[in-house]
Design an enzyme around this catalytic site. Structure first.
Site, PDB file in Angstrom:
ATOM      1  N   CYS A   1       9.505  -2.628   4.975  1.00  0.00           N
ATOM      2  CA  CYS A   1      10.938  -2.563   5.266  1.00  0.00           C
ATOM      3  C   CYS A   1      11.275  -3.311   6.551  1.00  0.00           C
ATOM      4  CB  CYS A   1      11.374  -1.108   5.422  1.00  0.00           C
ATOM      5  SG  CYS A   1      11.414  -0.176   3.883  1.00  0.00           S
TER       6      CYS A   1
ATOM      7  N   GLU B   1      12.988  -2.192   9.034  1.00  0.00           N
ATOM      8  CA  GLU B   1      12.805  -1.313  10.202  1.00  0.00           C
ATOM      9  C   GLU B   1      11.349  -1.328  10.661  1.00  0.00           C
ATOM     10  OE1 GLU B   1      14.277  -0.666   7.360  1.00  0.00           O
ATOM     11  OE2 GLU B   1      15.977   0.706   7.565  1.00  0.00           O
TER      12      GLU B   1
ATOM     13  N   CYS C   1      14.893   4.268   4.731  1.00  0.00           N
ATOM     14  CA  CYS C   1      14.150   5.110   3.780  1.00  0.00           C
ATOM     15  C   CYS C   1      13.457   6.242   4.545  1.00  0.00           C
ATOM     16  CB  CYS C   1      13.138   4.268   3.001  1.00  0.00           C
ATOM     17  SG  CYS C   1      11.653   3.839   3.929  1.00  0.00           S
TER      18      CYS C   1
HETATM   19  N1  THU Z   1      14.639  -1.819   2.483  1.00  0.00           N
HETATM   20  C1  THU Z   1      14.569  -2.017   3.829  1.00  0.00           C
HETATM   21  O1  THU Z   1      13.976  -3.000   4.298  1.00  0.00           O
HETATM   22  N2  THU Z   1      15.167  -1.117   4.646  1.00  0.00           N
HETATM   23  C2  THU Z   1      15.927  -0.062   4.217  1.00  0.00           C
HETATM   24  O2  THU Z   1      16.471   0.655   5.038  1.00  0.00           O
HETATM   25  C3  THU Z   1      16.068   0.185   2.777  1.00  0.00           C
HETATM   26  C4  THU Z   1      15.272  -0.669   1.876  1.00  0.00           C
HETATM   27  C5  THU Z   1      14.044  -2.842   1.610  1.00  0.00           C
HETATM   28  C6  THU Z   1      12.761  -2.478   0.917  1.00  0.00           C
HETATM   29  C7  THU Z   1      12.766  -3.412  -0.261  1.00  0.00           C
HETATM   30  O3  THU Z   1      12.244  -4.674   0.128  1.00  0.00           O
HETATM   31  C8  THU Z   1      14.241  -3.586  -0.584  1.00  0.00           C
HETATM   32  O4  THU Z   1      14.951  -3.168   0.571  1.00  0.00           O
HETATM   33  C9  THU Z   1      14.710  -2.787  -1.792  1.00  0.00           C
HETATM   34  O5  THU Z   1      14.334  -1.448  -1.683  1.00  0.00           O
END
Ligand code: THU
Length: 137
Positions: A52, A54, A85
């Protein structure tokens, strides 16, 4: 409203590697002391191996020598502000006090700010391990 932090998150969002979801996310962390660290999501063909935005920003922060978070911004092109998440809430809580503000933003200008405690009530922390015995199986 941390406009400069949102702008930093929006800039790095464009670097996200998200060919599988098509959902690009940017995150920016202002560390105590003022430096800003950024990260974007990086996906993988083995889907669970993606990371992610973050998590990327936290890794950049630690690599740069900062370990205390003052403020966070997360942005995506979504219909509503995207919350971190569950795993990222715990990761943020490792380096942030309960009252640290996390601003979630959309590309079209929506904003939602919550504290780390609001995002992760009842968090696990080191206090629960007070009776642990190092080296015990
Ligand atoms: N994702 C993030 O990078 N941060 C979040 O807060 C929510 C989800 C990304 C993970 C994945 O690559 C994509 O968003 C879809 O879930």
């Amino acid at each position: 409203m941390p406009d400069d932090l949102i702008a930093a998150a929006d800039e790095v969002r464009r670097m996200a590697y998200a060919p599988y979801s098509g959902f690009q996310v940017g995150a920016a962390i202002r560390a105590e002391g003022g430096r800003v660290h950024v990260g974007c999501n990086v996906e993988n063909v083995a889907y669970p191996e993606g990371t992610c935005a973050e998590a990327g920003a936290i890794a950049a922060m630690v690599a740069a020598g900062d370990t205390r978070i003052a403020e966070v911004a997360v942005i995506a092109d979504a219909p509503a502000p995207v919350p971190p998440c569950g795993g990222c809430r715990q990761k943020l809580a490792e380096f942030a006090g309960s009252e640290v503000r996390v601003t979630m933003a959309t590309a079209d200008g929506q904003r939602l700010t919550m504290t780390v405690a609001e995002l992760l009530p009842g968090r696990f922390d080191a206090g629960y391990m007070n009776r642990a015995t190092p080296g015990a199986p």
